[in-house]
Write a protein that holds these residues in place. Structure first.
Motif, PDB file in Angstrom:
ATOM      1  N   GLY A 117       0.827  -1.192   0.000  1.00 22.47           N
ATOM      2  CA  GLY A 117       0.000   0.000   0.000  1.00 22.47           C
ATOM      3  C   GLY A 117       0.865   1.247   0.000  1.00 22.47           C
ATOM      4  N   THR A 118       0.260   2.360   0.375  1.00 24.27           N
ATOM      5  CA  THR A 118       1.033   3.603   0.467  1.00 24.27           C
ATOM      6  C   THR A 118       2.099   3.429   1.539  1.00 24.27           C
ATOM      7  OG1 THR A 118      -0.913   4.865  -0.178  1.00 24.27           O
ATOM      8  CG2 THR A 118       0.910   6.080   0.867  1.00 24.27           C
ATOM      9  N   ALA A 119       3.319   3.688   1.146  1.00 25.38           N
ATOM     10  CA  ALA A 119       4.423   3.377   2.059  1.00 25.38           C
ATOM     11  C   ALA A 119       5.496   4.439   1.961  1.00 25.38           C
ATOM     12  CB  ALA A 119       5.004   2.011   1.733  1.00 25.38           C
ATOM     13  N   TYR A 120       6.020   4.826   3.116  1.00 22.14           N
ATOM     14  CA  TYR A 120       7.123   5.784   3.198  1.00 22.14           C
ATOM     15  C   TYR A 120       8.271   5.118   3.964  1.00 22.14           C
ATOM     16  CZ  TYR A 120       4.013   9.455   1.584  1.00 22.14           C
ATOM     17  OH  TYR A 120       3.160  10.216   0.819  1.00 22.14           O
ATOM     18  N   ALA A 146       3.161   0.237   9.374  1.00 18.13           N
ATOM     19  CA  ALA A 146       2.510  -0.916   8.747  1.00 18.13           C
ATOM     20  C   ALA A 146       3.553  -2.000   8.545  1.00 18.13           C
ATOM     21  CB  ALA A 146       1.881  -0.519   7.420  1.00 18.13           C
ATOM     22  N   ALA A 147       3.129  -3.265   8.666  1.00 13.18           N
ATOM     23  CA  ALA A 147       4.050  -4.393   8.532  1.00 13.18           C
ATOM     24  C   ALA A 147       3.571  -5.322   7.433  1.00 13.18           C
ATOM     25  CB  ALA A 147       4.164  -5.139   9.851  1.00 13.18           C
ATOM     26  N   TYR A 148       4.548  -5.906   6.716  1.00 16.01           N
ATOM     27  CA  TYR A 148       4.253  -6.809   5.608  1.00 16.01           C
ATOM     28  C   TYR A 148       5.181  -8.014   5.685  1.00 16.01           C
ATOM     29  CZ  TYR A 148       1.853  -2.822   3.432  1.00 16.01           C
ATOM     30  OH  TYR A 148       1.009  -1.770   3.154  1.00 16.01           O
ATOM     31  N   THR A 188       2.729   4.601   6.893  1.00 14.64           N
ATOM     32  CA  THR A 188       1.628   4.892   5.974  1.00 14.64           C
ATOM     33  C   THR A 188       1.620   6.346   5.534  1.00 14.64           C
ATOM     34  OG1 THR A 188       0.176   5.296   7.860  1.00 14.64           O
ATOM     35  CG2 THR A 188       0.225   3.063   6.960  1.00 14.64           C
ATOM     36  N   ALA A 189       2.342   7.207   6.228  1.00 19.76           N
ATOM     37  CA  ALA A 189       2.493   8.624   5.884  1.00 19.76           C
ATOM     38  C   ALA A 189       3.773   9.100   6.552  1.00 19.76           C
ATOM     39  CB  ALA A 189       1.287   9.438   6.363  1.00 19.76           C
ATOM     40  N   PRO A 190       4.350  10.202   6.098  1.00 22.89           N
ATOM     41  CA  PRO A 190       5.561  10.690   6.757  1.00 22.89           C
ATOM     42  C   PRO A 190       5.323  10.904   8.252  1.00 22.89           C
ATOM     43  CG  PRO A 190       5.220  11.843   4.692  1.00 22.89           C
ATOM     44  CD  PRO A 190       3.975  11.021   4.928  1.00 22.89           C
TER      45      PRO A 190
END
Length: 768
Positions: A183-186, A211-213, A204-206
């Motif tokens: 997903g959206t990742a920084y 989030a973990a994958y 997920t944002a600066p």
């Protein structure tokens, strides 16, 4: 276990060779120089060897990567990490990239900026195989990889991930596959990885949520990890079937199937913390098969001497997923688990520092974890900060316990060394043997006396350094003041005298010190407070060191040294330098030659006594640290190059056994609230083989006989409960005791002491 050359008999010193000397009476006051050392004599029977106890804490073993045929580790004391082969145990150098190694693989990225084409080369420690993957301009390596594949990505200027790719080496070329599921990742961080994939975190944002994958190399996908609670887990582990999450110091861990990363986590409660385990610090985990293997953080423990110490490790436990009875795999294990490509796990642990090893955890036929030994980890030799010997009893201060502890071994009845005292956070020092089964040393500003049954301490105003100790007395000094301490024999330890520092030595309840006239000394009786007439040493100078043993007085001053014989009233010159006086002999160390030299106190003749490690002169002689003399029995203790402790008899006849001091109850009450026995302690000049205390009534009839082996050390103790040999209480009233000792095994008994004791509150006497 102790090793012995011949039988250990206390008669060894008594039956040693007597040196015949002529012309002694014609010698007057003066100092004659000793001869050059003679060759090393043949080994002496009855030498005792105490094997190196080793450091309490196991040797550090940091395993960073495990392959199929070997592993990467750095062992304490080694210059750097090495690759060690499982089968042969041979060590080899590491290829570049060992800092990021996992699964026996070593990645190395060529130099250059992200704007240039670069090459990532992965070398296997198991085979000569090497794979190279090119990174085109603008491509970044995420530091995740396996034997032929690397995870790469592109990003915008704000660190947003714009593309995620697997680049794989195939037949010398690089093939790329896009990775789906992100997903959206920084930013991107690899938390844990193996040859199948990696556990990744991003934002997920600066500055936003984490989030973990879970990355899967086979499917080229990242799947969002199961979420147990917000925030990053304290521990993550990848197993063959499951991955594990643990948050903070919670008492529950969570596992998720690797082939279904989004499945609901399975919660497994941890077994309760045991002795020496900290409930409030995060534990170490791994997962193998359907089991969780856990090792808790160690707890700092209280110790007998106060303060605390960390244990050598904590239990290695296995718990089935979902909960169940825990299985102990090891009593002690170090933190850290390293997974190999076949799913097995390496860990270090054992039953103690001398049984420490790299162990492999695999699954048995029943599916439960089992251990095999990969390679033993050698223990760290003990560091000694004090060595003393007295009455056939060896004691040492060493890091065999953490941080420092006092240990003792009785060479007459050898067993493993027994811990008598454990320090706090500083080094114990100044060890002396009191000759009666007790040891004295300094713990900060407290002078401690400790033995099998009691610990006594006297605090002085400043940190001090022991000067001498024997029996119930010790001399210590610091900050310009000398303190004479009486340990009290159970009647209260106290500072007996405070005086200006001078040379001083304690023997048989007297304090030897310089007298007013230059070159003379006298003895101050610590009980009667009387001072002896001055003794002229013939030195012509004021001694800066004194040592007393029976008839012998060692002195040194102005670069001269000698041993004064109080019977023959003469000094025999000996070489100057740090030395220790025994019963009729003197020992000093030749640092450069690595030898202990023995000088006969009667003749001044010097011979080589033992080989010891050579040291630089600047290191000092090491006396009372790694070699020492038994003032109460004649032996010499020293540490060899392998850190074993030797106790070797001296081939010089000792003086006859004599009574030095005594501490005897004049009376006792059979109904006293605290102490209902008559207690006696007699300190001797050397150990007795056996002792016999006979108690008689006023008519001379024997009512009780107390006999047994001599000891502790060069002392004899007796305790009477007011009962006769038949077990009945005796009438109250006066009694008389005698003490006879057997000097040598098989010999006759010799009277050493007699006196009176009054028994109260036993049964009324007929006269009353």
């Amino acid at each position: 276990m102790l090793l012995r050359s011949g039988a250990c008999r206390r008669t060894a010193l008594a039956t040693a060779t007597v040196l015949i000397v002529t012309g002694l009476c014609a010698t007057t006051h003066g100092v004659a120089l000793a001869d050059d050392p003679a060759p090393l004599p043949s080994p002496v029977a009855d030498e005792v060897v105490v094997p190196d106890p080793g450091r309490f804490q196991p040797r550090g073993e940091d395993i960073t990567s495990a392959g199929g045929t070997g592993y990467v580790h750095r062992q304490e004391g080694s210059p750097g990490p090495v690759w060690t082969d499982y089968a042969s145990g041979a060590d080899g150098p590491l290829p570049p990239g060992h800092a990021l190694s996992h699964s026996g693989l070593f990645p190395a990225l060529s130099a250059g900026s992200v704007a240039q084409t670069r090459t990532l080369t992965v070398t296997s420690g198991d085979t000569p195989a090497r794979a190279s993957v090119t990174l085109p301009p603008g491509r970044r390596w995420a530091q995740a990889y396996n034997a032929d594949t690397a995870l790469t990505y592109t990003s915008a200027t704000d660190h947003r991930i714009t593309g995620l790719y697997l680049r794989r080496s195939v037949d010398g070329a690089t093939v790329e596959r896009p990775v789906t599921g992100l997903g959206t990742a920084y930013g991107l961080k690899v938390v844990h990885q193996d040859t199948r994939g990696a556990w990744l975190t991003t934002q997920t944002a600066p500055g936003g949520a984490t989030a973990a994958y879970l990355l899967d190399y086979r499917t080229a996908t990242v799947t969002p990890s199961a979420v147990v609670k917000t925030g990053s887990p304290a521990s993550v582990a990848l197993g063959g079937r499951h991955y594990l999450l643990q948050y903070g110091a919670e008492e529950t861990v969570h596992t998720v199937p690797r082939d279904n990363p989004g499945a609901p986590p399975v919660a497994t409660p941890l077994p309760p913390a045991g002795h020496g385990e900290d409930r409030y610090l995060p534990a170490s985990f791994t997962v193998i098969g359907d089991w969780i293997v856990v090792r808790r953080a160690p707890l700092v423990l209280d110790s007998p001497g106060g303060g605390g110490t960390a244990p050598i490790g904590t239990r290695l436990l296995a718990v089935p997923l979902g909960g169940g009875p825990a299985r102990e795999l090891l009593p002690y294990a170090a933190a850290g688990f390293t997974t190999a490509p076949d799913g097995s796990v390496l860990v270090t642990g054992g039953t103690g520092a001398k049984e420490w090893a790299v162990r492999r955890i695999t699954l048995g036929a029943d599916g439960a974890p089992r251990l095999t030994t990969v390679r033993k980890v050698p223990h760290v030799p003990a560091t000694y900060n004090g060595l003393a010997v007295g009455g056939g009893r060896v004691s040492h201060l060493s890091d065999t316990q953490s941080p420092w502890a006092l240990y003792e071994v009785d060479t007459a009845a050898p067993t493993e060394a027994r811990e008598r005292y454990r320090g706090r956070d500083w080094v114990l020092q100044g060890l002396r043997d009191l000759g009666d089964g007790q040891s004295a040393f300094v713990d900060e500003n407290t002078l401690i006396s400790t033995g099998p049954d009691r610990i006594r301490g006297v605090t002085v105003p400043v940190d001090s350094t022991p000067v001498d100790a024997a029996g119930r007395y010790a001399v210590t000094e610091g900050d310009g003041t000398q303190y004479v301490v009486d340990f009290g024999d159970g009647r209260g330890a106290t500072v007996l005298l405070t005086r200006a520092p001078t040379a001083a030595s304690v023997w048989a309840g007297t304090l030897w010190k310089p007298a007013p006239a230059t070159g003379t000394v006298n003895a101050y009786d610590l009980v009667t407070k009387a001072t002896s007439p001055a003794v002229d040493l013939g030195s012509g100078c004021v001694p800066d060191e004194l040592q007393a043993v029976g008839r012998w007085l060692y002195w040194s001053c102005d670069g001269k040294a000698g041993v004064y014989d109080q019977v023959l009233r003469k000094s025999v010159g000996v070489p100057s330098g740090e030395a220790l006086l025994g019963d009729g002999f003197l020992v000093r160390r030749d640092n450069a030659a690595g030898r202990l030299l023995l000088t006969d106190a009667l003749t001044g003749q010097t011979s080589v006594f033992a080989d010891v490690p050579a040291t630089a002169a600047a290191a000092g002689s090491g006396r009372r640290v790694d070699w020492s003399v038994d003032r109460f029995g004649g032996g010499v203790a020293y540490v060899d190059a392998l850190r074993n402790i030797h106790v070797k008899p001296v081939p010089i006849a000792p003086q006859p056994l004599t009574l030095l001091e005594s501490s005897v109850d004049p009376s006792f009450s059979a109904i006293a609230p605290a102490d209902r026995t008559w207690d006696a302690l007699w300190r001797l000049s050397r150990p007795a083989a056996r002792s016999k205390v006979v108690i008689r009534d006023a008519s001379g009839q024997v009512v009780r006989t107390l006999d047994g082996p001599g000891g502790p050390g060069a002392a004899v103790t007796a305790r009477w409960d007011g009962r006769n040999d038949a077990g009945g209480l005796v009438p109250e009233g006066p009694y008389r005791y005698t003490l006879d000792v057997q000097v040598d095994e098989g010999g006759g008994f010799v009277r050493q002491a007699s006196g009176d004791v009054v028994a109260y509150d036993t049964i009324p006497s007929p006269a009353s």
